[in-house]
Scaffold this motif. Structure first.
Motif, PDB file in Angstrom:
ATOM      1  N   GLN A 117       0.838  -1.212   0.000  1.00 43.38           N
ATOM      2  CA  GLN A 117       0.000   0.000   0.000  1.00 43.38           C
ATOM      3  C   GLN A 117       0.871   1.260   0.000  1.00 43.38           C
ATOM      4  N   ASP A 118       1.960   1.215   0.772  1.00 42.83           N
ATOM      5  CA  ASP A 118       2.867   2.367   0.796  1.00 42.83           C
ATOM      6  C   ASP A 118       3.484   2.595  -0.582  1.00 42.83           C
ATOM      7  N   ARG A 119       3.905   1.539  -1.232  1.00 43.70           N
ATOM      8  CA  ARG A 119       4.489   1.664  -2.572  1.00 43.70           C
ATOM      9  C   ARG A 119       3.473   2.217  -3.549  1.00 43.70           C
ATOM     10  N   ASN A 120       2.257   1.680  -3.442  1.00 37.03           N
ATOM     11  CA  ASN A 120       1.202   2.126  -4.338  1.00 37.03           C
ATOM     12  C   ASN A 120       0.927   3.623  -4.096  1.00 37.03           C
ATOM     13  N   ARG A 121       0.973   4.071  -2.870  1.00 32.84           N
ATOM     14  CA  ARG A 121       0.739   5.479  -2.562  1.00 32.84           C
ATOM     15  C   ARG A 121       1.860   6.338  -3.141  1.00 32.84           C
ATOM     16  N   HIS A 122       3.095   5.833  -3.005  1.00 30.56           N
ATOM     17  CA  HIS A 122       4.226   6.600  -3.518  1.00 30.56           C
ATOM     18  C   HIS A 122       4.215   6.664  -5.035  1.00 30.56           C
ATOM     19  N   HIS A 123       3.776   5.608  -5.691  1.00 32.06           N
ATOM     20  CA  HIS A 123       3.736   5.583  -7.146  1.00 32.06           C
ATOM     21  C   HIS A 123       2.604   6.452  -7.672  1.00 32.06           C
ATOM     22  N   ARG A 124       1.528   6.562  -6.956  1.00 33.36           N
ATOM     23  CA  ARG A 124       0.391   7.363  -7.391  1.00 33.36           C
ATOM     24  C   ARG A 124       0.639   8.859  -7.187  1.00 33.36           C
ATOM     25  N   SER A 125       1.284   9.183  -6.131  1.00 31.53           N
ATOM     26  CA  SER A 125       1.464  10.598  -5.849  1.00 31.53           C
ATOM     27  C   SER A 125       2.607  11.157  -6.707  1.00 31.53           C
ATOM     28  N   PRO A 126       2.359  12.330  -7.324  1.00 34.05           N
ATOM     29  CA  PRO A 126       3.354  12.919  -8.230  1.00 34.05           C
ATOM     30  C   PRO A 126       4.458  13.616  -7.499  1.00 34.05           C
TER      31      PRO A 126
END
Length: 121
Positions: free
Chosen positions: A112-121
Motif C-alpha cells: 500500500q505504501d508503494r502504491n501510494r508513492h507511485h500514485r502521488s506525483p
C-alpha cells in the motif's frame, strides 16, 4: 451233677448268645453310622472340590479383568500422550499462523505504501 452242668452250660450258652446278639446290634449300628459318616465325608469332599473349582474360576476371571483393566489403562495413557502431542502441534501451528498473519499484514502495508508513492506525483 450232669444236669446241673448241663443247666449251667445252657445258661452260659444263653448269656453268650445274648452277648453275641447285643454285639451284632452294636456292630450293625456302628456300621450304619460309619456309612452315614462316609456319605457325609464324600459330600464335604465334593463341596470342597466345588469350592476349589469356584475359587479357581473366580481367580481366573479376576486375572482376566485385571489384564483388561491394564490394557485399557495403557490405551488411555497412549491416547493422553497423543492428545498432548496434538495440542502441542496445534499451539505451534497457531504461533506460526499468527507470525504469517503479521508478516502478511506488514507485506500488505508495504504494498500500500508503494502504491501510494507511485500514485502521488
Amino acid at each position: 451233677v450232669q444236669v446241673q452242668d448241663t443247666a449251667a452250660l445252657q445258661a452260659e450258652l444263653a448269656r453268650a448268645q445274648q452277648e453275641k446278639a447285643t454285639r451284632e446290634e452294636k456292630i450293625a449300628a456302628y456300621e450304619e453310622e460309619r456309612q452315614q459318616l462316609h456319605g457325609e465325608l464324600r459330600k464335604l469332599q465334593g463341596s470342597q472340590d466345588q469350592s476349589r473349582h469356584q475359587a479357581h474360576s473366580l481367580q481366573q476371571r479376576l486375572q482376566q479383568l485385571s489384564s483388561r483393566a491394564q490394557r485399557w489403562q495403557q490405551l488411555h495413557q497412549d491416547n493422553e500422550r497423543a492428545l498432548a502431542m496434538q495440542e502441542e502441534e496445534l499451539v505451534v501451528c497457531k504461533v506460526g499462523l499468527s507470525f504469517l498473519k503479521a508478516e502478511l499484514s506488514k507485506a500488505m502495508e508495504q504494498i500500500q505504501d508503494r502504491n501510494r508513492h507511485h500514485r502521488s506525483p
